[in-house]
Motif scaffolding. Structure first.
Motif, PDB file in Angstrom:
ATOM      1  N   ARG A 207       0.839  -1.380   0.086  1.00 45.87           N
ATOM      2  CA  ARG A 207      -0.057   0.065  -0.068  1.00 45.87           C
ATOM      3  C   ARG A 207       0.982   1.216  -0.169  1.00 45.87           C
ATOM      4  O   ARG A 207       0.692   2.363  -0.861  1.00 45.87           O
ATOM      5  N   THR A 208       1.916   1.389   0.953  1.00 48.51           N
ATOM      6  CA  THR A 208       2.797   2.332   0.758  1.00 48.51           C
ATOM      7  C   THR A 208       3.656   2.685  -0.393  1.00 48.51           C
ATOM      8  O   THR A 208       3.702   3.562  -0.992  1.00 48.51           O
ATOM      9  N   ALA A 209       3.893   1.472  -1.171  1.00 47.62           N
ATOM     10  CA  ALA A 209       4.713   1.499  -2.461  1.00 47.62           C
ATOM     11  C   ALA A 209       3.435   1.959  -3.416  1.00 47.62           C
ATOM     12  O   ALA A 209       3.804   2.917  -4.437  1.00 47.62           O
ATOM     13  N   TRP A 210       2.228   1.668  -3.451  1.00 45.80           N
ATOM     14  CA  TRP A 210       1.332   2.130  -4.596  1.00 45.80           C
ATOM     15  C   TRP A 210       0.990   3.746  -4.343  1.00 45.80           C
ATOM     16  O   TRP A 210       0.771   4.266  -5.142  1.00 45.80           O
ATOM     17  N   ARG A 211       0.818   4.179  -2.973  1.00 53.22           N
ATOM     18  CA  ARG A 211       0.619   5.536  -2.831  1.00 53.22           C
ATOM     19  C   ARG A 211       1.834   6.307  -3.374  1.00 53.22           C
ATOM     20  O   ARG A 211       1.476   7.182  -3.763  1.00 53.22           O
ATOM     21  N   GLY A 212       3.066   5.791  -2.940  1.00 53.73           N
ATOM     22  CA  GLY A 212       4.232   6.439  -3.433  1.00 53.73           C
ATOM     23  C   GLY A 212       4.376   6.591  -4.998  1.00 53.73           C
ATOM     24  O   GLY A 212       4.543   7.436  -5.668  1.00 53.73           O
ATOM     25  N   CYS A 213       3.830   5.342  -5.639  1.00 55.29           N
ATOM     26  CA  CYS A 213       3.645   5.403  -6.990  1.00 55.29           C
ATOM     27  C   CYS A 213       2.715   6.314  -7.724  1.00 55.29           C
ATOM     28  O   CYS A 213       2.936   6.832  -8.663  1.00 55.29           O
ATOM     29  N   ALA A 214       1.602   6.310  -7.242  1.00 55.71           N
ATOM     30  CA  ALA A 214       0.626   7.406  -7.465  1.00 55.71           C
ATOM     31  C   ALA A 214       0.803   8.749  -7.480  1.00 55.71           C
ATOM     32  O   ALA A 214       0.865   9.706  -8.268  1.00 55.71           O
ATOM     33  N   ALA A 215       1.818   9.199  -6.329  1.00 59.59           N
ATOM     34  CA  ALA A 215       2.151  10.480  -6.250  1.00 59.59           C
ATOM     35  C   ALA A 215       3.070  10.969  -7.262  1.00 59.59           C
ATOM     36  O   ALA A 215       3.104  11.858  -8.020  1.00 59.59           O
ATOM     37  N   ALA A 216       4.262   9.939  -7.255  1.00 62.81           N
ATOM     38  CA  ALA A 216       5.258  10.152  -8.407  1.00 62.81           C
ATOM     39  C   ALA A 216       4.392  10.106  -9.764  1.00 62.81           C
ATOM     40  O   ALA A 216       4.974  10.887 -10.562  1.00 62.81           O
ATOM     41  N   GLY A 217       3.550   9.423 -10.073  1.00 61.07           N
ATOM     42  CA  GLY A 217       2.695   9.271 -11.293  1.00 61.07           C
ATOM     43  C   GLY A 217       2.314  10.602 -11.733  1.00 61.07           C
ATOM     44  O   GLY A 217       2.133  11.112 -12.820  1.00 61.07           O
ATOM     45  N   ILE A 218       1.716  11.242 -10.694  1.00 67.09           N
ATOM     46  CA  ILE A 218       0.899  12.374 -10.758  1.00 67.09           C
ATOM     47  C   ILE A 218       2.060  13.475 -11.195  1.00 67.09           C
ATOM     48  O   ILE A 218       1.538  14.355 -12.427  1.00 67.09           O
ATOM     49  N   VAL A 219       2.942  13.304 -10.509  1.00 64.33           N
ATOM     50  CA  VAL A 219       4.029  14.427 -11.027  1.00 64.33           C
ATOM     51  C   VAL A 219       4.552  14.445 -12.329  1.00 64.33           C
ATOM     52  O   VAL A 219       4.760  15.376 -12.963  1.00 64.33           O
ATOM     53  N   ALA A 220       4.760  13.251 -12.630  1.00 68.75           N
ATOM     54  CA  ALA A 220       5.484  12.635 -14.019  1.00 68.75           C
ATOM     55  C   ALA A 220       4.459  13.313 -15.153  1.00 68.75           C
ATOM     56  O   ALA A 220       4.749  13.703 -16.308  1.00 68.75           O
ATOM     57  N   PHE A 221       3.132  13.051 -14.779  1.00 67.57           N
ATOM     58  CA  PHE A 221       2.076  13.267 -15.835  1.00 67.57           C
ATOM     59  C   PHE A 221       2.018  14.987 -15.993  1.00 67.57           C
ATOM     60  O   PHE A 221       1.695  15.322 -17.294  1.00 67.57           O
ATOM     61  N   ILE A 222       2.327  15.404 -14.886  1.00 66.57           N
ATOM     62  CA  ILE A 222       2.128  17.137 -14.872  1.00 66.57           C
ATOM     63  C   ILE A 222       3.469  17.433 -15.717  1.00 66.57           C
ATOM     64  O   ILE A 222       3.173  18.422 -16.651  1.00 66.57           O
ATOM     65  N   CYS A 223       4.527  16.922 -15.395  1.00 68.03           N
ATOM     66  CA  CYS A 223       5.736  17.465 -16.116  1.00 68.03           C
ATOM     67  C   CYS A 223       5.550  16.923 -17.578  1.00 68.03           C
ATOM     68  O   CYS A 223       5.805  17.766 -18.625  1.00 68.03           O
ATOM     69  N   SER A 224       5.069  15.734 -18.100  1.00 67.28           N
ATOM     70  CA  SER A 224       4.528  15.299 -19.479  1.00 67.28           C
ATOM     71  C   SER A 224       3.987  16.272 -20.184  1.00 67.28           C
ATOM     72  O   SER A 224       4.234  16.908 -21.036  1.00 67.28           O
TER      73      SER A 224
END
Length: 239
Positions: free
Chosen positions: A4-21
């Motif tokens: 669950r912690t890994a998925w939460r970090g994954c989601a947060a990093a993914g949102i940042v990556a999509f904003i950058c993209s």
């Protein structure tokens, strides 16, 4: 780290990556001055193989100076924002999906780290070309390797994450895993400017699916958790 912690970090990093993209498309002047083969100016620049191709992409003044400035801004955003965020996004996805397969998990993590290093090397080469257009064969040769190593490893890593999701045995995880794995195959096939942008489409669908899965897993990891192994058979008591 728990799934669950890994998925939460994954989601947060993914949102940042999509904003950058998405931000790449908002950079002023990011418009090619010449033919791109159907690719956006950033990807087209990455896949240039000769000084003549670079010269054609950047055209003539005043378009050249505008595109050079835009590409430099894009490299800065890529180096400081996109590469770190998408690397964290993918590594945390590998941690979340590979909790029961540590060797595979570590191999996928290593794959994404090498891809990120290749991406940073690529940016250094692109910046050197921008400083002295249209560049030289001494720069464009290593650039070809850095670009292809990066995209190939990212695609292979995505295929593996898809396989790990499918291997959990959960119905929803299998659906997400299938989409991610197929998208990875499309991206792997498309690591060529002749593919007409198939690589970009593969990454878009694969990473979007993975981000949606990460957001769902933040609410409950059960749809993506591996099924528990059945208990061992009871030994027949001996007389």
């Amino acid at each position: 780290m728990t799934p669950r912690t890994a998925w939460r970090g994954c989601a947060a990093a993914g949102i940042v990556a999509f904003i950058c993209s998405a931000s790449f498309g908002l950079i002023p002047g990011m418009v090619a001055c010449g033919p791109t083969g159907g690719l956006d100016p950033i990807v087209a620049f990455e896949f240039t193989r000769t000084p003549a191709a670079v010269a054609a992409l950047f055209g003539s003044e005043p378009c050249t100076a505008t595109l050079v400035a835009a590409q430099k801004t894009g490299l800065l955003l890529d180096t400081l924002g996109f590469i770190p965020s998408y690397t964290a996004f993918l590594i945390l996805a590998a941690i979340a999906t590979g909790t029961r397969t540590p060797r595979v998990r570590m191999a996928v993590i290593a794959t994404f780290i090498i891809a990120a290093v290749s991406d940073q090397i690529e940016n250094g080469l692109l910046y050197a070309i921008l400083r002295d257009l249209p560049g030289t064969s001494a720069l464009l040769g290593p650039l070809w390797w850095a670009v292809h190593v990066k995209f190939t490893l990212l695609a292979l890593g995505m295929i593996t994450i898809g396989a790990l999701l499918f291997g959990t045995g959960r119905k929803l995880a299998r659906v997400f895993g299938t989409i991610v794995a197929i998208a990875g195959c499309v991206s792997c096939y498309g690591v060529s400017p002749a593919s007409g942008g198939a690589m970009v489409i593969g990454f878009l669908y694969g990473w979007t699916t993975l981000l949606v899965g990460a957001l769902l897993a933040c609410l409950s990891t059960s749809p993506f958790a591996a099924r528990a192994a059945p208990p061992p058979d009871q030994a027949t008591p001996s007389a």
